[in-house]
Design an enzyme around this catalytic site. Structure first.
Site, PDB file in Angstrom:
ATOM      1  N   GLU A  93       0.891  -1.263  -0.041  1.00 31.11           N
ATOM      2  CA  GLU A  93      -0.060   0.000  -0.016  1.00 31.11           C
ATOM      3  C   GLU A  93       0.826   1.235  -0.119  1.00 31.11           C
ATOM      4  OE1 GLU A  93      -3.975  -1.493   2.050  1.00 31.11           O
ATOM      5  OE2 GLU A  93      -2.381  -0.894   3.394  1.00 31.11           O
ATOM      6  N   CYS A 106       3.268   9.070   0.463  1.00 27.15           N
ATOM      7  CA  CYS A 106       3.900   7.998   1.392  1.00 27.15           C
ATOM      8  C   CYS A 106       4.082   6.597   0.777  1.00 27.15           C
ATOM      9  CB  CYS A 106       2.870   7.923   2.883  1.00 27.15           C
ATOM     10  SG  CYS A 106       3.684   6.947   3.906  1.00 27.15           S
ATOM     11  N   CYS A 113       7.180  -6.252   7.192  1.00 28.50           N
ATOM     12  CA  CYS A 113       8.214  -5.434   7.836  1.00 28.50           C
ATOM     13  C   CYS A 113       8.829  -6.663   8.935  1.00 28.50           C
ATOM     14  CB  CYS A 113       7.554  -4.066   8.329  1.00 28.50           C
ATOM     15  SG  CYS A 113       9.008  -3.112   9.166  1.00 28.50           S
ATOM     16  N   CYS A 117       7.001  -3.531  15.085  1.00 30.82           N
ATOM     17  CA  CYS A 117       6.675  -2.685  16.155  1.00 30.82           C
ATOM     18  C   CYS A 117       5.091  -3.116  16.694  1.00 30.82           C
ATOM     19  CB  CYS A 117       6.380  -1.305  15.685  1.00 30.82           C
ATOM     20  SG  CYS A 117       7.999  -0.533  14.937  1.00 30.82           S
ATOM     21  N   CYS A 120       1.873  -1.513  15.106  1.00 33.37           N
ATOM     22  CA  CYS A 120       1.788  -1.367  13.655  1.00 33.37           C
ATOM     23  C   CYS A 120       1.126  -2.497  12.869  1.00 33.37           C
ATOM     24  CB  CYS A 120       3.154  -1.208  12.954  1.00 33.37           C
ATOM     25  SG  CYS A 120       3.267  -0.888  11.396  1.00 33.37           S
ATOM     26  N   GLY A 163       7.418  -1.340   5.890  1.00 31.01           N
ATOM     27  CA  GLY A 163       8.821  -1.581   5.824  1.00 31.01           C
ATOM     28  C   GLY A 163       9.826  -0.701   6.433  1.00 31.01           C
ATOM     29  N   GLU A 164      10.960  -1.224   6.664  1.00 32.35           N
ATOM     30  CA  GLU A 164      12.041  -0.193   7.409  1.00 32.35           C
ATOM     31  C   GLU A 164      12.940   0.023   6.120  1.00 32.35           C
ATOM     32  OE1 GLU A 164      13.497   1.175   9.957  1.00 32.35           O
ATOM     33  OE2 GLU A 164      14.997   1.634   8.443  1.00 32.35           O
ATOM     34  N   SER A 218      12.273   7.043  14.246  1.00 36.53           N
ATOM     35  CA  SER A 218      11.000   6.543  15.266  1.00 36.53           C
ATOM     36  C   SER A 218      11.441   6.381  16.519  1.00 36.53           C
ATOM     37  CB  SER A 218      10.472   5.427  14.552  1.00 36.53           C
ATOM     38  OG  SER A 218      10.356   5.279  13.224  1.00 36.53           O
ATOM     39  N   LEU A 219      11.267   7.249  17.443  1.00 36.08           N
ATOM     40  CA  LEU A 219      11.556   7.106  18.836  1.00 36.08           C
ATOM     41  C   LEU A 219      10.441   6.559  19.764  1.00 36.08           C
ATOM     42  CD1 LEU A 219      13.772   8.085  20.992  1.00 36.08           C
ATOM     43  CD2 LEU A 219      12.400  10.362  21.014  1.00 36.08           C
ATOM     44  N   HIS A 220       9.560   6.857  19.620  1.00 36.15           N
ATOM     45  CA  HIS A 220       8.158   6.473  20.419  1.00 36.15           C
ATOM     46  C   HIS A 220       8.264   6.233  21.951  1.00 36.15           C
ATOM     47  CE1 HIS A 220       7.212   6.033  16.345  1.00 36.15           C
ATOM     48  NE2 HIS A 220       7.701   4.926  15.857  1.00 36.15           N
ATOM     49  N   ASN A 294      -3.352   5.867  15.699  1.00 31.28           N
ATOM     50  CA  ASN A 294      -4.670   5.645  14.668  1.00 31.28           C
ATOM     51  C   ASN A 294      -4.872   4.058  15.112  1.00 31.28           C
ATOM     52  OD1 ASN A 294      -4.839   8.077  13.099  1.00 31.28           O
ATOM     53  ND2 ASN A 294      -2.785   7.340  12.374  1.00 31.28           N
ATOM     54  N   CYS A 337      -0.938   6.513   9.254  1.00 27.44           N
ATOM     55  CA  CYS A 337       0.435   5.944   9.703  1.00 27.44           C
ATOM     56  C   CYS A 337       0.304   4.468  10.636  1.00 27.44           C
ATOM     57  CB  CYS A 337       1.047   7.059  10.579  1.00 27.44           C
ATOM     58  SG  CYS A 337       2.711   6.509  10.845  1.00 27.44           S
TER      59      CYS A 337
HETATM   60  S1  SF4 Z   1       6.025   1.065  12.253  1.00 26.51           S
HETATM   61 FE1  SF4 Z   1       7.365   1.139  10.491  1.00 26.51          FE
HETATM   62  S2  SF4 Z   1       9.185  -0.219  11.209  1.00 26.51           S
HETATM   63 FE2  SF4 Z   1       7.753  -0.381  12.589  1.00 26.51          FE
HETATM   64  S3  SF4 Z   1       6.757  -2.395  11.948  1.00 26.51           S
HETATM   65 FE3  SF4 Z   1       5.588  -0.740  11.136  1.00 26.51          FE
HETATM   66  S4  SF4 Z   1       6.366  -0.394   9.172  1.00 26.51           S
HETATM   67 FE4  SF4 Z   1       7.774  -1.809  10.298  1.00 26.51          FE
END
Ligand code: SF4
Length: 360
Positions: A93, A106, A113, A117, A120, A163-164, A218-220, A294, A337
């Protein structure tokens, strides 16, 4: 027999080499690149300023079909989501985000991935495979065409889809190079952002290769312990590593990085988290971009109420940090996101259902 490469898969240099291998002048290769990436024309028969024989060689050696794009729109928030099937049965996507002063594409760099995370949807299945540069460029070209149909020009690119990106470095760098190239997509480097959990080798390579792109980490979480519980990926830099990399980026490139912070209700959005974040980032020249979560069907995280989001942002600002808060867009079509996932195509073909068992 290997299928021929997609016509979007060649870099400008590879087109020049292809032309020369066919006994043509180098500029003929550049012309193909301009047609494909600059003008979005994939069919060699339409490349009217090329000699017919060369057009035929280009056609014979490449797959010049357009991807089968499927769209969902959320016109209320100005979001268009592309579902693009890949060879081998997966699909990725990508999202077009329409705002008054910018049009952002985007893009995804991998199908699935491996970072996984916890919050996600893209990480649910793990990694299916890396995309090649052509498949990343295909997303850009489809979104650009969609934008053009709405009287818009894509102004910004964020590698923030599935993906990363730094785990698929060569393809991402090739695709961004083509998008940045004045004879290709023509988008300025500052408007091209790579978003990463922070992989030491990948960040080093970006610095060494002197690539001019914008970087978002990406800190989070304000502590390594909480961050590791949300991003359980071995290869990610710890917070000190991210801060060090942000400093180096500023020194070497003169550019500030952005720290992305997804706000998860009662997980990392409490006043003590804000205080810890201020203490952790004090003196670092960077912006913190807060992304209120989200929600995803099947994932046990919630979006903070608006008052908590405001309080968190205010407390970072009071601590001297630069803060932006991401507006909510596209969540109705699961295009916001962290909501992108491998999913079944509308007609049910090539269905890849994310397994929901085994989540936290
Ligand atoms: S937030 Fe980004 S790095 Fe983390 S699992 Fe999702 S796609 Fe992968």
């Amino acid at each position: 027999v290997e299928p021929p490469p997609r016509i979007t898969a060649r870099s400008r240099a590879a087109w020049v080499a292809f032309a020369e291998a066919q006994g043509e002048k180098a500029y003929r290769g550049r012309q193909v690149f301009q047609w494909v990436v600059g003008r979005g024309v994939r069919d060699p028969a339409l490349m009217t300023d090329l000699p017919r024989g060369f057009r035929e060689s280009v056609a014979a050696a490449h797959d010049s079909t357009a991807p089968l794009a499927r769209w969902s729109s959320d016109s209320a928030s100005g979001t268009e989501k592309l579902l693009m099937p890949l060879s081998g049965g997966d699909a990725v996507e990508a999202v077009l985000i329409l705002e008054p002063t910018r049009t952002t594409a985007c893009l995804s760099s991998q199908a699935g991935c491996p970072v996984a995370c916890r919050f996600c949807a893209s990480g649910l299945l793990g990694l299916r495979r890396n995309l090649d540069a052509g498949e990343i460029l295909d997303q850009f070209m489809e979104l650009r065409q969609r934008a053009a149909g709405m009287g818009r020009r894509v102004s910004h690119i964020v590698m923030m889809g599935m993906g990363e990106p730094l785990l698929n470095y060569p393809a991402v760098v090739q695709a961004l190079g083509a998008i940045h190239d004045p004879e290709g997509g023509g988008i300025g480097a500052r408007h091209l952002t790579i978003s990463t959990v922070g992989l030491e080798k990948g960040v080093e390579r970006l610095l060494q290769d002197r690539l001019p792109y914008t970087l978002a980490f990406s800190l989070h979480a304000p502590t390594d312990e909480l961050r590791r519980s949300l991003i359980p990926f071995e290869g990610a830099l710890d917070i000190a590593g991210l801060v060090g990399a942000a400093r180096r980026y500023l020194e070497v490139k003169g550019r500030e990085v952005t720290f992305e912070y997804v706000l998860l209700h009662e997980v990392n959005d409490r006043p003590e988290h804000a205080r810890a974040l201020v203490a952790r980032l004090r003196g670092v020249r960077a912006t913190v971009n807060l992304i209120p979560y989200n929600e995803n069907p099947g994932l046990p995280f919630g979006r903070p109420p608006p008052a908590d989001i405001d309080a968190f942002a205010a407390s970072l600002r009071a601590g001297g940090l630069k803060v932006t808060v991401r507006k909510r867009k596209g969540h109705r079509i699961l295009a916001a996101c962290g909501q992108l996932r491998l999913q079944s195509l509308p007609d049910g073909e090539a269905a890849v259902q994310p397994p929901l068992a085994g989540l936290p």
